[in-house]
Design a protein around this motif. Structure first.
Motif, PDB file in Angstrom:
ATOM      1  N   TYR A  11       0.798  -1.219   0.000  1.00 25.85           N
ATOM      2  CA  TYR A  11       0.000   0.000   0.000  1.00 25.85           C
ATOM      3  C   TYR A  11       0.840   1.284   0.000  1.00 25.85           C
ATOM      4  O   TYR A  11       0.425   2.308   0.514  1.00 25.85           O
ATOM      5  CB  TYR A  11      -1.010   0.008   1.151  1.00 25.85           C
ATOM      6  CG  TYR A  11      -1.820  -1.266   1.205  1.00 25.85           C
ATOM      7  CD1 TYR A  11      -2.576  -1.652   0.105  1.00 25.85           C
ATOM      8  CD2 TYR A  11      -1.791  -2.089   2.310  1.00 25.85           C
ATOM      9  CE1 TYR A  11      -3.312  -2.836   0.125  1.00 25.85           C
ATOM     10  CE2 TYR A  11      -2.519  -3.272   2.349  1.00 25.85           C
ATOM     11  CZ  TYR A  11      -3.274  -3.632   1.245  1.00 25.85           C
ATOM     12  OH  TYR A  11      -3.990  -4.798   1.270  1.00 25.85           O
ATOM     13  N   THR A  12       2.018   1.201  -0.603  1.00 22.85           N
ATOM     14  CA  THR A  12       2.837   2.386  -0.824  1.00 22.85           C
ATOM     15  C   THR A  12       2.662   2.795  -2.283  1.00 22.85           C
ATOM     16  O   THR A  12       2.076   2.052  -3.079  1.00 22.85           O
ATOM     17  CB  THR A  12       4.314   2.085  -0.537  1.00 22.85           C
ATOM     18  OG1 THR A  12       4.728   0.993  -1.368  1.00 22.85           O
ATOM     19  CG2 THR A  12       4.524   1.735   0.930  1.00 22.85           C
ATOM     20  N   LYS A  13       3.201   3.963  -2.668  1.00 24.63           N
ATOM     21  CA  LYS A  13       3.012   4.414  -4.051  1.00 24.63           C
ATOM     22  C   LYS A  13       3.618   3.427  -5.043  1.00 24.63           C
ATOM     23  O   LYS A  13       3.020   3.151  -6.078  1.00 24.63           O
ATOM     24  CB  LYS A  13       3.588   5.813  -4.269  1.00 24.63           C
ATOM     25  CG  LYS A  13       5.079   5.904  -4.119  1.00 24.63           C
ATOM     26  CD  LYS A  13       5.571   7.316  -4.333  1.00 24.63           C
ATOM     27  CE  LYS A  13       7.067   7.366  -4.104  1.00 24.63           C
ATOM     28  NZ  LYS A  13       7.612   8.695  -4.218  1.00 24.63           N
ATOM     29  N   ASP A  14       4.777   2.856  -4.729  1.00 26.01           N
ATOM     30  CA  ASP A  14       5.380   1.900  -5.653  1.00 26.01           C
ATOM     31  C   ASP A  14       4.573   0.613  -5.729  1.00 26.01           C
ATOM     32  O   ASP A  14       4.492  -0.008  -6.791  1.00 26.01           O
ATOM     33  CB  ASP A  14       6.838   1.622  -5.304  1.00 26.01           C
ATOM     34  CG  ASP A  14       7.032   1.077  -3.909  1.00 26.01           C
ATOM     35  OD1 ASP A  14       6.269   1.462  -3.000  1.00 26.01           O
ATOM     36  OD2 ASP A  14       7.960   0.266  -3.711  1.00 26.01           O
ATOM     37  N   TRP A  15       3.941   0.216  -4.637  1.00 29.69           N
ATOM     38  CA  TRP A  15       3.104  -0.984  -4.638  1.00 29.69           C
ATOM     39  C   TRP A  15       1.936  -0.805  -5.592  1.00 29.69           C
ATOM     40  O   TRP A  15       1.638  -1.683  -6.401  1.00 29.69           O
ATOM     41  CB  TRP A  15       2.604  -1.260  -3.219  1.00 29.69           C
ATOM     42  CG  TRP A  15       1.807  -2.518  -3.079  1.00 29.69           C
ATOM     43  CD1 TRP A  15       2.296  -3.774  -2.842  1.00 29.69           C
ATOM     44  CD2 TRP A  15       0.382  -2.649  -3.167  1.00 29.69           C
ATOM     45  NE1 TRP A  15       1.261  -4.675  -2.776  1.00 29.69           N
ATOM     46  CE2 TRP A  15       0.068  -4.010  -2.975  1.00 29.69           C
ATOM     47  CE3 TRP A  15      -0.653  -1.756  -3.383  1.00 29.69           C
ATOM     48  CZ2 TRP A  15      -1.229  -4.486  -2.992  1.00 29.69           C
ATOM     49  CZ3 TRP A  15      -1.947  -2.226  -3.405  1.00 29.69           C
ATOM     50  CH2 TRP A  15      -2.227  -3.582  -3.209  1.00 29.69           C
ATOM     51  N   TYR A  16       1.257   0.362  -5.519  1.00 30.46           N
ATOM     52  CA  TYR A  16       0.128   0.629  -6.410  1.00 30.46           C
ATOM     53  C   TYR A  16       0.576   0.704  -7.864  1.00 30.46           C
ATOM     54  O   TYR A  16      -0.059   0.127  -8.750  1.00 30.46           O
ATOM     55  CB  TYR A  16      -0.581   1.929  -6.017  1.00 30.46           C
ATOM     56  CG  TYR A  16      -1.426   1.802  -4.787  1.00 30.46           C
ATOM     57  CD1 TYR A  16      -2.640   1.120  -4.813  1.00 30.46           C
ATOM     58  CD2 TYR A  16      -1.012   2.357  -3.580  1.00 30.46           C
ATOM     59  CE1 TYR A  16      -3.417   0.997  -3.677  1.00 30.46           C
ATOM     60  CE2 TYR A  16      -1.793   2.236  -2.437  1.00 30.46           C
ATOM     61  CZ  TYR A  16      -2.991   1.556  -2.488  1.00 30.46           C
ATOM     62  OH  TYR A  16      -3.762   1.426  -1.375  1.00 30.46           O
ATOM     63  N   VAL A  17       1.666   1.405  -8.111  1.00 32.82           N
ATOM     64  CA  VAL A  17       2.132   1.575  -9.492  1.00 32.82           C
ATOM     65  C   VAL A  17       2.552   0.237 -10.089  1.00 32.82           C
ATOM     66  O   VAL A  17       2.226  -0.060 -11.242  1.00 32.82           O
ATOM     67  CB  VAL A  17       3.278   2.613  -9.573  1.00 32.82           C
ATOM     68  CG1 VAL A  17       3.892   2.655 -10.963  1.00 32.82           C
ATOM     69  CG2 VAL A  17       2.762   3.994  -9.187  1.00 32.82           C
ATOM     70  N   VAL A  55       8.869   2.528 -11.246  1.00 29.56           N
ATOM     71  CA  VAL A  55       9.167   1.663 -10.094  1.00 29.56           C
ATOM     72  C   VAL A  55      10.664   1.352 -10.054  1.00 29.56           C
ATOM     73  O   VAL A  55      11.293   1.396  -8.988  1.00 29.56           O
ATOM     74  CB  VAL A  55       8.337   0.368 -10.148  1.00 29.56           C
ATOM     75  CG1 VAL A  55       8.800  -0.629  -9.090  1.00 29.56           C
ATOM     76  CG2 VAL A  55       6.858   0.673  -9.965  1.00 29.56           C
ATOM     77  N   TRP A  58      12.380   4.366  -8.603  1.00 35.33           N
ATOM     78  CA  TRP A  58      12.173   4.467  -7.159  1.00 35.33           C
ATOM     79  C   TRP A  58      12.999   3.444  -6.397  1.00 35.33           C
ATOM     80  O   TRP A  58      13.475   3.700  -5.308  1.00 35.33           O
ATOM     81  CB  TRP A  58      10.712   4.298  -6.801  1.00 35.33           C
ATOM     82  CG  TRP A  58       9.851   5.468  -7.151  1.00 35.33           C
ATOM     83  CD1 TRP A  58      10.233   6.775  -7.230  1.00 35.33           C
ATOM     84  CD2 TRP A  58       8.460   5.437  -7.454  1.00 35.33           C
ATOM     85  NE1 TRP A  58       9.157   7.554  -7.575  1.00 35.33           N
ATOM     86  CE2 TRP A  58       8.057   6.766  -7.714  1.00 35.33           C
ATOM     87  CE3 TRP A  58       7.514   4.420  -7.548  1.00 35.33           C
ATOM     88  CZ2 TRP A  58       6.750   7.098  -8.053  1.00 35.33           C
ATOM     89  CZ3 TRP A  58       6.221   4.755  -7.875  1.00 35.33           C
ATOM     90  CH2 TRP A  58       5.848   6.080  -8.124  1.00 35.33           C
TER      91      TRP A  58
END
Length: 86
Positions: A11-17, A55, A58
């Motif tokens: 549930y971090t920005k990289d997880w969503y992307v 990703v 990041w």
């Protein structure tokens, strides 16, 4: 039994992307397998590749940066060819 240990946060920005980009790539592959749906498959590939490139940036992962940069170049060339017939 196989030990599957989770190392990346959720549930971090990289997880969503990464998950949205993965879904886009799967849709692109499905559209390609159906055939005749150009340029929609190319657009889905492009979005998925951009997401995974982000990703990779990041995560400071050179392998992800390399493979998705090359894929993005090839895919963008295909989009330009489709639109301009080059």
């Amino acid at each position: 039994m196989i030990d599957i240990t989770k190392y990346t946060p959720v549930y971090t920005k990289d997880w969503y992307v990464k998950w949205v980009s993965s879904v886009f790539l799967i849709i692109a592959q499905a559209l390609t397998s159906v055939g005749g749906l150009e340029p929609f498959n190319l657009m889905f590939f492009w979005c998925g590749l951009v997401g995974w490139l982000l990703v990779g940036y990041w995560w400071n992962d050179r392998a992800l940066l390399f493979i998705n940069s090359v894929g993005l170049f090839i895919n963008t060339s295909g989009i330009m060819k489709w639109y301009w017939g080059a």
